[in-house]
Design a protein around this motif. Structure first.
Motif, PDB file in Angstrom:
ATOM      1  N   LEU A 861       0.839  -1.196   0.000  1.00 20.55           N
ATOM      2  CA  LEU A 861       0.000   0.000   0.000  1.00 20.55           C
ATOM      3  C   LEU A 861       0.881   1.256   0.000  1.00 20.55           C
ATOM      4  CD1 LEU A 861      -2.632  -1.041   2.712  1.00 20.55           C
ATOM      5  CD2 LEU A 861      -2.946  -1.062   0.230  1.00 20.55           C
ATOM      6  N   ASP A 862       0.333   2.323  -0.593  1.00 21.11           N
ATOM      7  CA  ASP A 862       1.077   3.589  -0.654  1.00 21.11           C
ATOM      8  C   ASP A 862       0.881   4.440   0.595  1.00 21.11           C
ATOM      9  OD1 ASP A 862       2.067   3.020  -3.190  1.00 21.11           O
ATOM     10  OD2 ASP A 862       0.284   3.839  -4.180  1.00 21.11           O
ATOM     11  N   SER A 863      -0.162   4.157   1.340  1.00 20.73           N
ATOM     12  CA  SER A 863      -0.448   4.962   2.529  1.00 20.73           C
ATOM     13  C   SER A 863      -1.293   4.133   3.502  1.00 20.73           C
ATOM     14  CB  SER A 863      -1.193   6.250   2.155  1.00 20.73           C
ATOM     15  OG  SER A 863      -2.460   5.928   1.574  1.00 20.73           O
ATOM     16  N   PHE A 864      -1.471   4.686   4.662  1.00 18.75           N
ATOM     17  CA  PHE A 864      -2.299   4.012   5.665  1.00 18.75           C
ATOM     18  C   PHE A 864      -3.728   3.893   5.134  1.00 18.75           C
ATOM     19  CE2 PHE A 864      -4.376   3.165   9.670  1.00 18.75           C
ATOM     20  CZ  PHE A 864      -3.394   2.583  10.457  1.00 18.75           C
ATOM     21  N   PRO A 865      -4.370   2.721   5.279  1.00 20.05           N
ATOM     22  CA  PRO A 865      -5.733   2.558   4.771  1.00 20.05           C
ATOM     23  C   PRO A 865      -6.700   3.562   5.398  1.00 20.05           C
ATOM     24  CG  PRO A 865      -4.808   0.453   5.414  1.00 20.05           C
ATOM     25  CD  PRO A 865      -3.871   1.494   5.906  1.00 20.05           C
ATOM     26  N   SER A 866      -7.798   3.781   4.735  1.00 17.57           N
ATOM     27  CA  SER A 866      -8.803   4.725   5.210  1.00 17.57           C
ATOM     28  C   SER A 866      -9.347   4.328   6.573  1.00 17.57           C
ATOM     29  CB  SER A 866      -9.964   4.788   4.212  1.00 17.57           C
ATOM     30  OG  SER A 866     -11.048   5.525   4.763  1.00 17.57           O
ATOM     31  N   LEU A 882      -0.960   4.014  15.983  1.00 17.29           N
ATOM     32  CA  LEU A 882      -0.946   3.739  14.550  1.00 17.29           C
ATOM     33  C   LEU A 882       0.465   3.335  14.151  1.00 17.29           C
ATOM     34  CD1 LEU A 882      -3.029   6.801  13.235  1.00 17.29           C
ATOM     35  CD2 LEU A 882      -3.859   4.497  13.756  1.00 17.29           C
ATOM     36  N   THR A 883       0.603   2.179  13.488  1.00 20.40           N
ATOM     37  CA  THR A 883       1.905   1.696  13.034  1.00 20.40           C
ATOM     38  C   THR A 883       1.912   1.636  11.508  1.00 20.40           C
ATOM     39  OG1 THR A 883       2.105   0.356  15.037  1.00 20.40           O
ATOM     40  CG2 THR A 883       3.604  -0.156  13.238  1.00 20.40           C
ATOM     41  N   GLY A 884       2.955   2.202  10.914  1.00 18.76           N
ATOM     42  CA  GLY A 884       3.002   2.260   9.448  1.00 18.76           C
ATOM     43  C   GLY A 884       4.343   1.798   8.901  1.00 18.76           C
ATOM     44  N   TRP A 885       4.585   2.153   7.622  1.00 21.66           N
ATOM     45  CA  TRP A 885       5.855   1.838   6.949  1.00 21.66           C
ATOM     46  C   TRP A 885       6.592   3.145   6.645  1.00 21.66           C
ATOM     47  CZ3 TRP A 885       7.060  -3.017   7.390  1.00 21.66           C
ATOM     48  CH2 TRP A 885       6.073  -4.009   7.369  1.00 21.66           C
ATOM     49  N   ASP A 886       7.898   3.029   6.424  1.00 21.76           N
ATOM     50  CA  ASP A 886       8.690   4.252   6.270  1.00 21.76           C
ATOM     51  C   ASP A 886       8.441   4.972   4.941  1.00 21.76           C
ATOM     52  OD1 ASP A 886       9.986   2.513   4.583  1.00 21.76           O
ATOM     53  OD2 ASP A 886      11.834   2.413   5.765  1.00 21.76           O
ATOM     54  N   HIS A 887       7.673   4.356   3.992  1.00 23.48           N
ATOM     55  CA  HIS A 887       7.338   5.079   2.770  1.00 23.48           C
ATOM     56  C   HIS A 887       5.950   5.726   2.858  1.00 23.48           C
ATOM     57  CE1 HIS A 887       5.651   1.028   2.096  1.00 23.48           C
ATOM     58  NE2 HIS A 887       4.775   1.609   1.272  1.00 23.48           N
ATOM     59  N   TRP A 888       5.305   5.642   4.000  1.00 25.09           N
ATOM     60  CA  TRP A 888       4.035   6.342   4.219  1.00 25.09           C
ATOM     61  C   TRP A 888       4.354   7.700   4.847  1.00 25.09           C
ATOM     62  CZ3 TRP A 888       0.597   1.954   6.765  1.00 25.09           C
ATOM     63  CH2 TRP A 888       0.391   0.936   5.813  1.00 25.09           C
ATOM     64  N   GLU A 889       4.066   8.762   4.120  1.00 29.80           N
ATOM     65  CA  GLU A 889       4.527  10.096   4.511  1.00 29.80           C
ATOM     66  C   GLU A 889       3.475  10.926   5.236  1.00 29.80           C
ATOM     67  OE1 GLU A 889       6.099  11.943   1.021  1.00 29.80           O
ATOM     68  OE2 GLU A 889       7.787  10.537   0.857  1.00 29.80           O
ATOM     69  N   SER A 890       2.361  10.318   5.569  1.00 23.43           N
ATOM     70  CA  SER A 890       1.326  11.060   6.300  1.00 23.43           C
ATOM     71  C   SER A 890       0.566  10.107   7.218  1.00 23.43           C
ATOM     72  CB  SER A 890       0.354  11.732   5.342  1.00 23.43           C
ATOM     73  OG  SER A 890      -0.371  10.759   4.592  1.00 23.43           O
ATOM     74  N   VAL A 891      -0.009  10.685   8.263  1.00 22.79           N
ATOM     75  CA  VAL A 891      -0.886   9.916   9.150  1.00 22.79           C
ATOM     76  C   VAL A 891      -2.328  10.273   8.794  1.00 22.79           C
ATOM     77  CG1 VAL A 891       0.789   9.752  11.008  1.00 22.79           C
ATOM     78  CG2 VAL A 891      -0.754  11.702  10.943  1.00 22.79           C
ATOM     79  N   PRO A 892      -3.270   9.369   9.042  1.00 25.56           N
ATOM     80  CA  PRO A 892      -4.661   9.618   8.644  1.00 25.56           C
ATOM     81  C   PRO A 892      -5.229  10.884   9.277  1.00 25.56           C
ATOM     82  CG  PRO A 892      -4.343   7.323   9.284  1.00 25.56           C
ATOM     83  CD  PRO A 892      -3.103   8.044   9.668  1.00 25.56           C
ATOM     84  N   VAL A 907       4.057   5.066  15.086  1.00 26.18           N
ATOM     85  CA  VAL A 907       5.221   4.177  14.997  1.00 26.18           C
ATOM     86  C   VAL A 907       5.540   3.878  13.527  1.00 26.18           C
ATOM     87  CG1 VAL A 907       6.189   1.941  15.646  1.00 26.18           C
ATOM     88  CG2 VAL A 907       4.566   3.081  17.178  1.00 26.18           C
ATOM     89  N   GLY A 908       6.801   4.091  13.122  1.00 22.89           N
ATOM     90  CA  GLY A 908       7.309   3.577  11.857  1.00 22.89           C
ATOM     91  C   GLY A 908       6.919   4.348  10.612  1.00 22.89           C
ATOM     92  N   PHE A 909       6.293   5.497  10.731  1.00 24.91           N
ATOM     93  CA  PHE A 909       5.896   6.287   9.553  1.00 24.91           C
ATOM     94  C   PHE A 909       7.106   7.052   9.000  1.00 24.91           C
ATOM     95  CE2 PHE A 909       1.771   5.340  11.153  1.00 24.91           C
ATOM     96  CZ  PHE A 909       0.873   5.518  10.116  1.00 24.91           C
ATOM     97  N   GLY A 910       6.995   7.421   7.716  1.00 23.03           N
ATOM     98  CA  GLY A 910       8.053   8.206   7.083  1.00 23.03           C
ATOM     99  C   GLY A 910       7.740   9.691   7.068  1.00 23.03           C
ATOM    100  N   ILE A 911       6.925  10.166   7.994  1.00 21.47           N
ATOM    101  CA  ILE A 911       6.544  11.587   8.015  1.00 21.47           C
ATOM    102  C   ILE A 911       7.764  12.460   8.285  1.00 21.47           C
ATOM    103  CG2 ILE A 911       4.124  11.213   8.635  1.00 21.47           C
ATOM    104  CD1 ILE A 911       4.831  11.657  11.535  1.00 21.47           C
ATOM    105  N   GLN A 912       7.779  13.644   7.638  1.00 23.49           N
ATOM    106  CA  GLN A 912       8.894  14.586   7.777  1.00 23.49           C
ATOM    107  C   GLN A 912       8.591  15.698   8.768  1.00 23.49           C
ATOM    108  OE1 GLN A 912      11.878  13.949   6.111  1.00 23.49           O
ATOM    109  NE2 GLN A 912      10.749  12.047   5.663  1.00 23.49           N
ATOM    110  N   ASP A 931      10.505   5.316  15.951  1.00 18.79           N
ATOM    111  CA  ASP A 931      11.007   4.818  14.667  1.00 18.79           C
ATOM    112  C   ASP A 931      10.448   5.614  13.485  1.00 18.79           C
ATOM    113  OD1 ASP A 931      12.693   3.136  13.279  1.00 18.79           O
ATOM    114  OD2 ASP A 931      11.168   1.582  12.983  1.00 18.79           O
ATOM    115  N   CYS A 932      10.293   6.915  13.674  1.00 17.32           N
ATOM    116  CA  CYS A 932       9.883   7.810  12.585  1.00 17.32           C
ATOM    117  C   CYS A 932      11.135   8.599  12.174  1.00 17.32           C
ATOM    118  CB  CYS A 932       8.755   8.748  13.024  1.00 17.32           C
ATOM    119  SG  CYS A 932       7.222   7.882  13.454  1.00 17.32           S
ATOM    120  N   LYS A 933      11.850   8.111  11.161  1.00 16.30           N
ATOM    121  CA  LYS A 933      13.197   8.601  10.848  1.00 16.30           C
ATOM    122  C   LYS A 933      13.229  10.065  10.409  1.00 16.30           C
ATOM    123  CE  LYS A 933      14.641   4.373  11.489  1.00 16.30           C
ATOM    124  NZ  LYS A 933      15.242   3.996  12.765  1.00 16.30           N
ATOM    125  N   GLY A 934      12.126  10.583   9.863  1.00 17.78           N
ATOM    126  CA  GLY A 934      12.134  11.954   9.358  1.00 17.78           C
ATOM    127  C   GLY A 934      11.915  13.012  10.421  1.00 17.78           C
TER     128      GLY A 934
END
Length: 958
Positions: A861-866, A882-892, A907-912, A931-934
């Motif tokens: 998936l490209d982003s957190f599901p609806s 909310l736990t995501g992947w590092d290529h998801w750049e936004s939270v719902p 946890v784990g989002f790629g948000i900047q 674990d949000c590297k940005g």
């Protein structure tokens, strides 16, 4: 020697003759109660809700959470005379849900004596950290408290405070403000001192008045009459008159009511009503003498002596029931009553129950079976016990304001002595040592408690009458040989000491009944086999099996390890028929045959209720006789808890399979069993029969590698549930388990009609779960079931409180949710990496969630599901992760409208950077990023809501 014995016998005969001439009779050795039994598990006994204090509780909660929430620190005193219910009211406030939500940290501390500020701060730190501070200087104490309280809003309850000086409280408040906690922190104080502290404290104080007669009658009636029983009109009239004389004092009402529950004779009630104690002018004297009525009306002198002895404990001690009975036994205060078939323990437990029933003991705590395990004495009751025993007992608290040793030097004939150390004081310790070792003191002392006081090896030669010795925080590593000189010792408690070795002379304590040892003692002396009077042995280490064979009176044995050496075999258990409680038998691979196992004679040990069988080897030699050995270890028929670990046989012996023991000429079911745990039985192909166990509540199955379904071979093909009564089932590491029952879907209905909790962990062969049938399950926890493809339905689970589904890598969907499940409060769906969405109707079904943890979903998936519809939780959800992947750049964005959310973890989002709307979420108190590297501290600090108390990035405060 013969001449001396003859003289003693002649004197005893003369004493007996004189007693008979005076008309004296032997008192009944056990308590005789006129009409009412003392039910061991009565849920109403000593457990009453607070009445008549609703307005006071509401005012205090409003002060703490609303009107003073912008103050740096608020101190609220609850003021009233002893027995007015100050502590009970503080407990109600402390446990109120509004308080739970408002404060980040809570702690309760009973003070009871005057202490200086350093000591008070040290006690506060200890109540928070569960350990003593390394230093008691102000600077270090403030630094230590900052570690626990900085940037947090806390509530601290100081119960039973005696310092009232304004300067004391100004200094204390100043120190606590330096701790730099969150604004709105509060301290709740209970005290008898009306003019306590500062003007601000006086303005916020809550003075308690006496309860109305109606409220007091409600308390009295609950105590004096059986539940559901209508009082006789004559007794009610007298009772209401007695209540009026109690002047609104809840403790007094409760105690007098508890005393009168034992009597239905109106004359007895009238004697209490017409007692002259009510006419005393001084209120304190009137209360003390009124409370003493309950003591005076105890059924016999045995109960009175047992109560008076409790003055040996410091105030507010949580007293353990078993310890109390053991102490009473050691002093000879309770004796066996063989005419009624009662051992010493039975008589002691009866006495304990009488003291609880009469409210001389209160604040009872119970175990899972409803049996009372602990209790406390109210301060006024402790004062009463002190006054009753003042000529022979002394309880001294080092660190209290009145700990001057000079006041007790004149006491020569103390029988029972206790020192409790609350602060470092080398001078006091030296004086106490001299006091204890005086010849006059040593010759008369029967009880000695040294709690945190001694740092030198105590010599015991002169303590010829000592029956009880309890050492705690004793710094010496080896007990001296002189311990063997205490030939009358019945009770020895070294549990919380640093002692690592015992002398051989301990084997001379032939009368010792109770022995408690720390587990840091690695080797027990062989001479301990001579402790032939031992009844209780508390020790968590390995007990050599060759020392227990002569302990024929022993009531408890934590563990017994069988070895292949002479004197270490399982037959050493043969004569220990008084064993009770829990017994863990290890090393069963060392039992050679069924015939040897039978020699343990477990079935005759009728007081054993918890038995654990352990094999530690899994070789072929052990496997060959596993079944025969277990066959010979039939438990007593009243066993409640059964554990079998690492049994290697292909099938269980008959008594396990049938859950019944063979007593010639028939099989007797083990129908008292409430819990079964089978672990590491890797070769067994079926379970025991559970259908005829009416009280079975808990079943744990772990590492039973050959089991494919949950069914006994005896009832194969049956469609009945596994058990009619099972409440909890936990399945863990079951490699081949596929079905609950062959030929049926995996539904809780097939396990038990009353199942409440189901936990499934690491069961890779379970593919499908279908909960379509109505069922009262309240907790479903599925973890690391790699083969689980579908949760076809949970439509029947309308009573769920908790649903957790984690690390199920094959799970494709959760379908057919209940139409409504307003009961569900906690929902976790974590690390199910093939899931692409949540059920669209989820937030309609689970509209009253308090805690939600979801994600991550499929990495494709490209982003957190609806989270469409999640806004329906806005007024109920308190915690969201909310736990995501590092290529998801936004939270719902759907979460921005929550009004009750207090804790948000990402946890784990790629948000900047943090979304702008996050700063407006004013309800959030805890904001956590992991674990949000940005992100960095500056970004998190800038975007966090202003009212958040705790803001962290990777567990470091921002």
């Amino acid at each position: 020697m013969g001449h001396k014995i003859k003289n003693i016998n002649e004197k005893l005969s003369q004493i007996n003759k004189d007693a008979n001439d005076l008309g004296l009779q032997n008192e009944q050795p056990g308590p005789v109660v006129p009409y009412r039994p003392y039910p061991e598990t009565d849920p109403n006994l000593g457990e009453f809700k607070i009445v008549g204090r609703g307005d006071d509780e509401g005012r205090i909660i409003h002060l703490l959470t609303e009107s003073r929430k912008e103050e740096k620190l608020t101190i609220v005193p609850i003021v009233g005379m002893g027995g007015m219910g100050k502590t009970t009211l503080a407990q109600c406030v402390y446990n109120n849900p509004k308080i739970q939500q408002h404060f980040d940290v809570k702690a309760w501390l009973c003070v009871s004596v005057k202490v200086d500020i350093n000591t008070l701060l040290a006690k506060i730190y200890e109540s928070l950290a569960r350990e003593k501070p390394k230093s008691e200087t102000i600077v270090n104490l403030v630094s230590d408290l900052e570690e626990k309280l900085a940037s947090k809003r806390y509530l601290l309850v100081l119960d039973d405070v005696w310092d009232e000086e304004r300067l004391y409280w100004e200094d204390f408040r100043s120190v606590m403000i330096n701790v730099k906690s969150q604004i709105g922190s509060s301290i709740l104080v209970t005290t008898r001192k009306l003019n306590i502290g500062t003007k601000a404290m006086a303005m916020d104080s809550c003075p308690l008045k006496g309860l109305s007669d109606d409220y007091c009658w409600h308390i009295f009636k609950d105590r004096a009459f059986l539940p559901g029983q209508s009082p006789q009109p004559e007794l009610e009239e007298i009772g209401r008159d007695i209540v009026k004389k109690c002047c609104g004092l809840p403790l007094l009402v409760k105690v007098i009511g508890g005393m009168l529950q034992n009597y239905i004779d109106p004359e007895k009630w009238l004697s209490i009503k017409n007692s002259k104690v009510w006419d005393l002018e001084d209120e304190r004297d009137r209360v003390e003498k009124s409370l003493q009525l309950s003591f005076d009306n105890l059924p016999n002198s045995m109960a009175k002596q047992c109560f008076a002895y409790c003055s040996i404990f410091e105030k507010d001690t949580l007293m353990e029931r078993e310890e109390l009975v053991q102490l009473w036994m050691a002093l000879g205060l309770v004796q066996a009553d063989y005419t009624r078939g009662k051992e010493m323990e039975d008589v002691g437990n009866d006495i304990f129950q009488i003291l609880v029933s009469n409210s001389l003991f209160q604040d009872v705590q119970r175990d899972e079976y409803g049996h009372i395990t602990h209790c406390r004495m109210h301060d006024l009751m402790h004062d009463l016990s002190l006054s009753l025993s003042k000529h022979e007992s002394l309880c001294h608290v080092v660190g209290a304001a009145n700990d001057d040793m000079s006041r007790i030097y004149h006491i020569d004939h103390v029988k029972h002595l206790a020192f409790y150390k609350k602060r470092e004081d080398d001078e006091f310790e030296a004086e106490a040592s001299m006091f204890i070792e005086r010849d006059m003191m040593a010759r008369t002392l029967h009880t000695l408690f040294l709690i945190g006081l001694y740092e030198k090896n105590l010599s015991f030669q002169r303590f010829k009458c000592m029956r009880i010795l309890k050492l705690e925080d004793y710094k010496i590593e080896k007990l001296g040989d002189s311990i063997g000189e205490l030939v009358h010792l019945r009770y020895l408690d070294l549990l919380y000491t640093y002692i690592t070795a015992l002398p051989e002379s301990i084997g001379k304590l032939y009368h010792l009944q109770t022995l408690k040892l720390p587990d840091i003692i690695e080797q027990l002396p062989e001479s301990m086999r001579n402790l032939i009077s031992l009844r209780y042995f508390i020790y968590e280490g390995n007990i050599p099996s060759n020392i227990v064979g002569q302990w024929i009176l022993i009531r408890n044995l934590p563990s017994f390890i069988v070895l292949r050496r002479k004197g270490h075999g399982i037959e050493e258990l043969r004569h220990l028929n008084n064993l009770g409680g829990k017994l863990r038998i290890g090393g069963l691979e060392n039992v050679r045959s069924k015939e040897d196992a039978v020699k343990a004679d477990l079935s005759r040990k009728k007081n054993l209720y918890d038995i654990e069988f352990n094999w530690t080897l899994k070789d072929e030699a052990a496997k060959r006789n596993n079944e025969d050995v277990l066959e010979g270890l039939q438990p007593p028929q009243d066993v409640k808890i059964l554990r079998i670990n690492n049994f290697c046989g292909d099938s269980f012996p008959d008594w396990v399979t049938k859950m019944a023991i063979h007593i010639e000429p028939k099989w007797t079911p083990l129908d008292k069993i409430v819990s079964i745990r089978l672990e590491g039985c890797r070769n067994c192909l079926s379970l025991p029969t559970l259908e005829h166990l009416p009280h079975l509540r808990d079943l744990v199955l772990r590492e039973m590698d050959s089991l494919t379904c949950l069914r006994s071979s005896v009832v194969s093909g049956s469609t009945n549930p596994l058990s009619p009564s099972l409440r909890t089932l936990r399945l863990r590491s079951m490699k081949r388990l596929e079905k609950w029952i062959d030929g049926a879907t995996n539904s809780s209905k097939m396990i038990s009609p009353v199942l409440e909790k189901l936990g499934i962990t690491h069961c890779p062969k379970i593919i499908l779960i279908d909960e379509c049938h109505p069922h009262p399950l309240v907790s479903l926890d599925i973890f690391d079931c790699s083969g689980l493809v579908s949760i076809k339905s949970i439509q029947g689970l309308t009573c769920l409180l908790t649903l957790k589904i984690s690390r199920c890598d094959s799970l494709l969907g959760i379908t057919n949710l209940p139409n409504e499940c307003h009961s569900l409060k906690t929902l976790f769906i974590n690390h199910c990496n093939k899931l692409t969405s949540l059920p669209h109707e989820m937030f309609d079904c689970f509209a009253f969630l308090n805690e939600l943890r979801v994600g991550p979903f499929s990495k494709a998936l490209d982003s957190f599901p609806s989270l469409q519809g999640i806004e329906k939780l806005r007024n109920h959800l308190h915690s969201l992760t909310l736990t995501g992947w590092d290529h998801w750049e936004s939270v719902p964005e759907e979460i921005q409208h929550f009004t009750s959310l207090m804790r948000l973890r990402i946890v784990g989002f790629g948000i900047q950077e943090l979304p702008m709307w996050l700063t407006n979420m004013s309800s959030i108190r805890h904001l956590l990023f992991n674990d949000c590297k940005g992100l960095n501290k500056a970004k998190v600090r800038q975007g966090a809501p202003k009212k958040a108390n705790i803001v962290e990035l990777d567990n470091v405060e921002c």
